[in-house]
Design an enzyme around this catalytic site. Structure first.
Site, PDB file in Angstrom:
ATOM      1  N   LYS A  67      37.054  28.857   0.763  1.00  0.00           N
ATOM      2  CA  LYS A  67      35.950  27.905   0.583  1.00  0.00           C
ATOM      3  C   LYS A  67      35.348  28.105  -0.801  1.00  0.00           C
ATOM      4  O   LYS A  67      35.163  29.249  -1.235  1.00  0.00           O
ATOM      5  CB  LYS A  67      34.904  28.162   1.686  1.00  0.00           C
ATOM      6  CG  LYS A  67      33.736  27.178   1.709  1.00  0.00           C
ATOM      7  CD  LYS A  67      32.775  27.522   2.860  1.00  0.00           C
ATOM      8  CE  LYS A  67      31.647  26.509   3.011  1.00  0.00           C
ATOM      9  NZ  LYS A  67      30.755  26.825   4.152  1.00  0.00           N
ATOM     10  N   SER A 142      29.975  22.914   7.359  1.00  0.00           N
ATOM     11  CA  SER A 142      30.187  22.621   5.959  1.00  0.00           C
ATOM     12  C   SER A 142      31.548  23.058   5.434  1.00  0.00           C
ATOM     13  O   SER A 142      31.969  22.591   4.379  1.00  0.00           O
ATOM     14  CB  SER A 142      29.102  23.301   5.128  1.00  0.00           C
ATOM     15  OG  SER A 142      29.213  24.711   5.239  1.00  0.00           O
ATOM     16  N   SER A 166      28.898  26.420  10.516  1.00  0.00           N
ATOM     17  CA  SER A 166      29.852  25.861   9.552  1.00  0.00           C
ATOM     18  C   SER A 166      31.274  26.381   9.611  1.00  0.00           C
ATOM     19  O   SER A 166      32.143  25.864   8.924  1.00  0.00           O
ATOM     20  CB  SER A 166      29.341  26.043   8.130  1.00  0.00           C
ATOM     21  OG  SER A 166      28.385  25.055   7.868  1.00  0.00           O
TER      22      SER A 166
HETATM   23  N1  GLN Z   1      25.232  22.185   9.711  1.00  0.00           N
HETATM   24  C1  GLN Z   1      24.290  23.232   9.456  1.00  0.00           C
HETATM   25  C2  GLN Z   1      23.471  22.885   8.234  1.00  0.00           C
HETATM   26  O1  GLN Z   1      23.618  21.840   7.730  1.00  0.00           O
HETATM   27  C3  GLN Z   1      24.996  24.544   9.290  1.00  0.00           C
HETATM   28  C4  GLN Z   1      25.597  24.725   7.956  1.00  0.00           C
HETATM   29  C5  GLN Z   1      26.255  26.044   7.790  1.00  0.00           C
HETATM   30  O2  GLN Z   1      26.501  26.768   8.749  1.00  0.00           O
HETATM   31  N2  GLN Z   1      26.455  26.393   6.532  1.00  0.00           N
HETATM   32  O3  GLN Z   1      22.670  23.642   7.797  1.00  0.00           O
END
Ligand code: GLN
Length: 480
Positions: A67, A142, A166
């Site tokens: 990532k 994400s 995420s």
């Molecule tokens: N979807 C969640 C957010 O937007 C989690 C994102 C993540 O785990 N980085 O914060």
């Protein structure tokens, strides 16, 4: 060629170690597959020649998609943001260095929601990632690029980060395994910070055995991250075949939560598998978990507003409006460099931390966080694991939720409580279901959470369940 790409990481590593498969040939095959990326899963491919001589170790010769939130020395690292365009870090994240020490090599950097804020990958400054199961749908976020790369046959394995879901949610939406370890199991050094008290690195793989292999390589104490402690005893390949003597808690409070009928069906079928394997089901109460989303969307933006203050046009990446005075330069850089969701979170977080509102919002959210951790603690006195669906729905359509941040945030309903409690949780593919509006069947993930640092036990149970479910992780219709 297709033959070697179908091997799991464990299989390929074993063949390479036994010199039945050439590391060079294997790596080149994956490099070629990754170069054919038509999902927008990668932001950068790694061009440097790979030193095959130095690839000794349990992951010798294994390419890993990383990532783009992990700093990689000399290779662009953007965190999905325009503000980091052109940034080439002078050092490499500990998680990546540990994979490297185990013999793995970075294949490329994967697309992601800007600064890991999102659940669909649509917040990337570099365009959305497509779900290999249905290209009109999101891969989740994400870490959408990492999940799509593994599910779409563009990488044998990948790593990502999970702050509120995420890793687990995109793994669920793409039909692969995603593991968020205990907070502190893997060093955060060199991982671009979103919400430091929640961020944790973890693997995306086609099966549980591969997840264990990657975790084993990455976990450990790191003097560069004082919150890292590693996992005592390390991690071994899981081999358990039944669930006898294990108790699985199903939260009574989550049962009433809104989730798709198809997701519910797969969830209930998986509970049945648990019983067939000798596991016992029990109801557990997590009364505060339903406030998880509210607490998370105060705490995460609060920490983000502070972490993102460093992007000022001086120290990293892009600078805009440098002709005026300093303040004007900050303002122009930040308003042009950050996307809408990141700005929304900075505003929310700054507001929640402002002196008049600190107790009402941030202080309150921290109390909820403690309550949620206590709920899990009480539950784990009665059961070994807590299980839920990973995501309330299967992959949704591109653009379906972008106009409604609240409905986007609700994707994290099942994953956020574990993040707030700092405990490990895995998503394994459990079956397929039709989307609510009808259409092609899509993967459904099953989430299993365990007490802090009980990763080995979690992997053993997941392995037994995975063998029973027998999910075929190859995306159907990946050509269309
Ligand atoms: N979807 C969640 C957010 O937007 C989690 C994102 C993540 O785990 N980085 O914060």
């Amino acid at each position: 060629m297709a033959g070697i790409l179908e091997l799991t990481v464990a299989e390929a590593a074993a063949q390479i170690a036994a010199t039945e498969l050439s590391a060079e040939e294997y790596f080149d095959a994956w490099r070629e597959a990754a170069a054919g990326d038509d999902l927008n899963a990668y932001l950068f491919h790694v061009e440097h020649p790979v030193d095959h001589q130095a690839m000794d170790g349990p992951l010798g010769g294994i390419p890993v998609a990383v990532k783009d939130i992990f700093c990689t020395e000399g290779t662009p690292t953007t965190a999905g943001s325009r503000i980091l365009e052109g940034y080439r870090p002078p050092y490499t994240a500990t998680a990546v260095r540990r994979l490297d020490a185990a013999g793995a090599r970075v294949l490329g950097k994967t697309n992601m929601d800007e600064f890991a804020m999102g659940s669909s990958n649509e917040n990337s400054a570099y365009g959305p990632v497509l779900n290999p199961w249905d290209r009109g749908r999101v891969p989740g976020g994400s870490s959408g690029g990492s999940a799509a790369a593994v599910a779409g046959g563009l990488a044998p394995c990948a790593i990502g980060t999970d702050t509120g879901g995420s890793i687990r949610q995109p793994a669920s939406l793409c039909g692969i395994v995603g593991l968020k370890p205990t907070y502190g199991a893997i060093s955060r050094y060199g991982m671009i910070a979103f919400a430091s008290s929640l961020d944790q690195c973890g693997p995306f793989t086609r099966d549980v055995t591969d997840a264990a292999l990657l975790l084993a390589a990455m976990e450990g104490r790191d003097p560069c991250d004082s919150t890292s402690v590693g996992i005592e005893g390390g991690i071994l390949a899981p081999s358990r075949e039944d669930l006898g003597g294990l108790r699985f808690g199903v939260p009574s409070d989550l049962a009433g939560a809104g989730f798709d009928a198809g997701v519910r069906e797969v969830f209930e079928a998986t509970l049945k598998w648990i019983e067939d394997l000798g596991g016992e089901l029990a109801e557990v109460a997590l009364p505060s978990a339903e406030h998880g989303i509210s607490a998370y969307y105060v705490i995460a933006p609060a920490e983000a507003s502070s972490n993102l203050a460093r992007y000022d046009g001086v120290r990293y990446g892009v600078r805009a409006g440098g002709d005026g005075d300093l303040l004007q330069m900050y303002e122009t850089t930040r308003s042009q460099g950050f996307g809408t969701e990141v700005k929304r979170r900075i505003m929310l977080g700054t507001y929640a931390l402002s002196s008049g509102y600190y107790d009402a919002y941030y202080g309150q959210a921290q109390k909820v966080r403690t309550r949620i951790a206590e709920d899990f603690k009480a539950a784990f006195e009665k059961v070994d694991f807590v299980v839920t669906p990973t995501s309330p729905s299967v992959a949704f359509e591109l653009g379906e939720k972008t106009a409604d941040p609240l409905s986007m945030y609700l994707n994290d309903f099942f994953t956020v409580p574990m993040s707030l409690a700092g405990i490990p949780a895995i998503s394994i593919p459990a079956g397929l279901a039709e989307p609510e509006g009808g259409g092609r069947q899509l993967p459904v993930g099953f989430q299993i959470a365990a007490p802090a640092f009980a990763e080995q036990k979690l992997l053993e149970a997941s392995y037994a369940l995975e063998q029973a479910i027998g999910f075929d992780a190859k995306p159907v219709g990946s050509d269309g």
